[in-house]
Enzyme design. Structure first.
Site, PDB file in Angstrom:
ATOM      1  N   HIS A 147       2.594 -11.588  14.319  1.00  0.00           N
ATOM      2  CA  HIS A 147       3.686 -12.122  15.135  1.00  0.00           C
ATOM      3  C   HIS A 147       3.473 -13.595  15.486  1.00  0.00           C
ATOM      4  O   HIS A 147       4.399 -14.279  15.926  1.00  0.00           O
ATOM      5  CB  HIS A 147       3.807 -11.294  16.421  1.00  0.00           C
TER       6      HIS A 147
ATOM      7  N   THR B 249       0.851  -1.187   0.000  1.00  0.00           N
ATOM      8  CA  THR B 249       0.000   0.000   0.000  1.00  0.00           C
ATOM      9  C   THR B 249       0.884   1.233   0.000  1.00  0.00           C
ATOM     10  O   THR B 249       1.866   1.302   0.741  1.00  0.00           O
ATOM     11  CB  THR B 249      -0.960   0.007   1.210  1.00  0.00           C
TER      12      THR B 249
END
Length: 490
Positions: free
Chosen positions: A461, A409
């Protein structure tokens, strides 16, 4: 065998209802579950559907009639029973007898899409259309589908208005193929009122000795609501203020601006975006790591070859092709960033489909550039340009919108200096590019002004460790600062 058409059981607090709109007429063939008539109460509009296939043999209550719960308002006869002739009101515009009625249907929806919304009608009832003319846009959670005319003709009944929720292959209107409109007869004031007021509103106007021309409608297309009638009656009863004497001259007063607000429903795309962003935030362990890159080498390379590149490949040389190339190479070195979580499994992808965030008038979409590792710089630039044009025009297909292993993006085109992009599920990471801005940097013990850009990598994560995320981002930084490595694959 005949089947009665009955008013549905009315809610406990509703005494009666009004026949709002008949979608069929005597002699029409109908199929099971086809909508026959709308019944309007003070609170809701109820749809009455056919219980069996057959032919409308009688309509007992015309539009505007007051009816009770479970009252018989019509009859469906067997399909082989000839309907009794019925007198019909003349219409303002009618197709010729030679016209063939074609259903305007919602396209078949993709497997993952349950329903859709009628977004925009580009035509109105009685309007002449030509073959392949776009009639209506149907909006799903992901794409906008266009419904075109199958033949030349005249638009008949529009069954579902803008904003209605519809299903795949559902009939939303009729096209009188090969028809031409008849001369429009002069409409009386009362007939004109039928077009701008529902039956219950017309009844309220009649009870108070008003006509539709006397009341200003605030609804879509000037339609009159009950609130409009009540407001007109209140204004008529209010005493007129006596003329006041001219006030003595005083210091000028600055008129305050008119305070107003506008409430519009969320589009399906905006609702989907909102739900997916909340899902990404609540269902992942998302972290963001940052770095910065010196863009001078790429800017110098573009300045040197952009004219020759455009002449050779008939497309501009932008920054996105460098970003995609660098990301693709980094994904090869860090497979976990190119993976995704599916339940208790980790799915590693051996292909490189890159989602490119594109801002459109309807919202942010992420079409997919397939097999980016097999494309050259020109192929990447052409692919991104085509996806951006389709996104702007609302012509992206479901196949172009689904899939993707990693998202890029670029908020820098809007002036964003730094941000924390949010994951595009089920992907495990997203890279945010930002505004290129001159900043003083220390180079070999000296201060130089360099065009710098911040990079932001948001990642899940649960799947990607800190070492892998930092290494992935540093790889992209190194490749962008030395673009020759992209060509040499080192």
């Amino acid at each position: 065998m005949t089947t009665e058409i009955k008013v549905p059981v009315l809610p406990e607090s509703v005494a009666d209802a009004t026949v709002a709109t008949w979608h069929v007429q005597v002699g029409d063939s109908v199929t099971r579950d086809q909508i026959l008539v709308d019944i309007e109460t003070d609170k809701v509009v109820l749809e009455v559907v056919a219980l069996e296939d057959g032919v409308i043999s009688a309509i007992n209550e015309e539009e505007g009639a007051t009816v009770l719960g479970e009252q018989v308002i019509g009859v469906i006869g067997a399909s082989d029973v000839k309907a009794a002739p019925a007198a019909k009101k003349s219409t303002d515009a009618a197709p010729t007898a030679a016209a063939k009625v074609i259903d305007i249907n919602v396209p078949v929806l993709p497997e993952s899409v349950a329903d859709a919304t009628v977004s925009t009608w580009h035509v109105s009832e009685g309007e002449t259309v030509s073959r392949d003319q776009n009639l209506v846009d149907i909006e799903t959670d992901k794409v906008v589908l266009e419904v075109v005319a199958q033949e030349d003709g005249v638009i008949g009944k529009i069954i579902h208005a803008e904003g209605d929720t519809v299903l795949g292959d559902q009939t939303i209107g009729h096209l009188n193929a090969g028809a031409v409109t008849a001369p429009v007869a002069a409409a009386s004031e009362d007939t004109a009122g039928d077009d701008v007021a529902s039956p219950s509103v017309r009844r309220l106007l009649t009870e108070n000795g008003l006509t539709a021309a006397q009341v200003k409608g605030t609804g879509k297309g000037g339609r009159i609501s009950k609130e409009d009638v009540e407001a007109h009656l209140s204004a008529a009863k209010a005493p007129k203020a006596a003329p006041k004497a001219a006030p003595a001259p005083s210091a000028p007063v600055v008129a305050q601006g008119e305070r107003s607000q506008k409430r519009v429903p969320m589009t399906r795309l905006r609702k989907t975006i909102a739900n997916r962003l909340l899902e990404a935030k609540n269902s992942t362990a998302m972290l963001t790591t940052f770095n910065e890159v010196n863009m001078k080498p790429i800017m110098d390379l573009r300045a040197q070859y952009k004219d020759l590149f455009e002449k050779t490949h008939d497309t501009r040389l932008g920054f996105m092709s460098f970003y995609v190339k660098a990301v693709t190479e980094a994904l090869k070195r860090y497979p976990a960033v190119n993976a995704s979580i599916d339940g208790d499994d980790i799915v590693y992808h051996n292909f490189f489909d890159i989602s490119i965030a594109v801002s459109t008038p309807r919202g942010l979409v992420t079409p997919v550039l397939r097999d980016a590792d097999q494309l050259g710089m020109a192929g990447i630039e052409n692919g991104i340009r085509d996806l951006a044009i389709k996104g702007r025009d609302g012509k992206l297909t479901m196949d172009e919108m689904t899939g993707g292993n990693f998202t890029i993006t670029n908020g820098g085109v809007f002036g964003s200096l730094i941000s924390t992009p949010i994951l595009n599920l089920p992907q495990a990471a997203i890279l945010g590019m930002h505004k290129i801005q001159d900043r003083p940097m220390a180079v070999n013990g000296k201060v130089e002004i360099l065009p710098m850009m911040y990079l932001a990598l948001s990642y899940d994560h649960r799947l990607i460790d800190g070492k892998e995320s930092v290494g992935f981002l540093v790889t992209i930084k190194e490749l962008l600062e030395d673009p020759a490595r992209l060509l040499l694959d080192i």
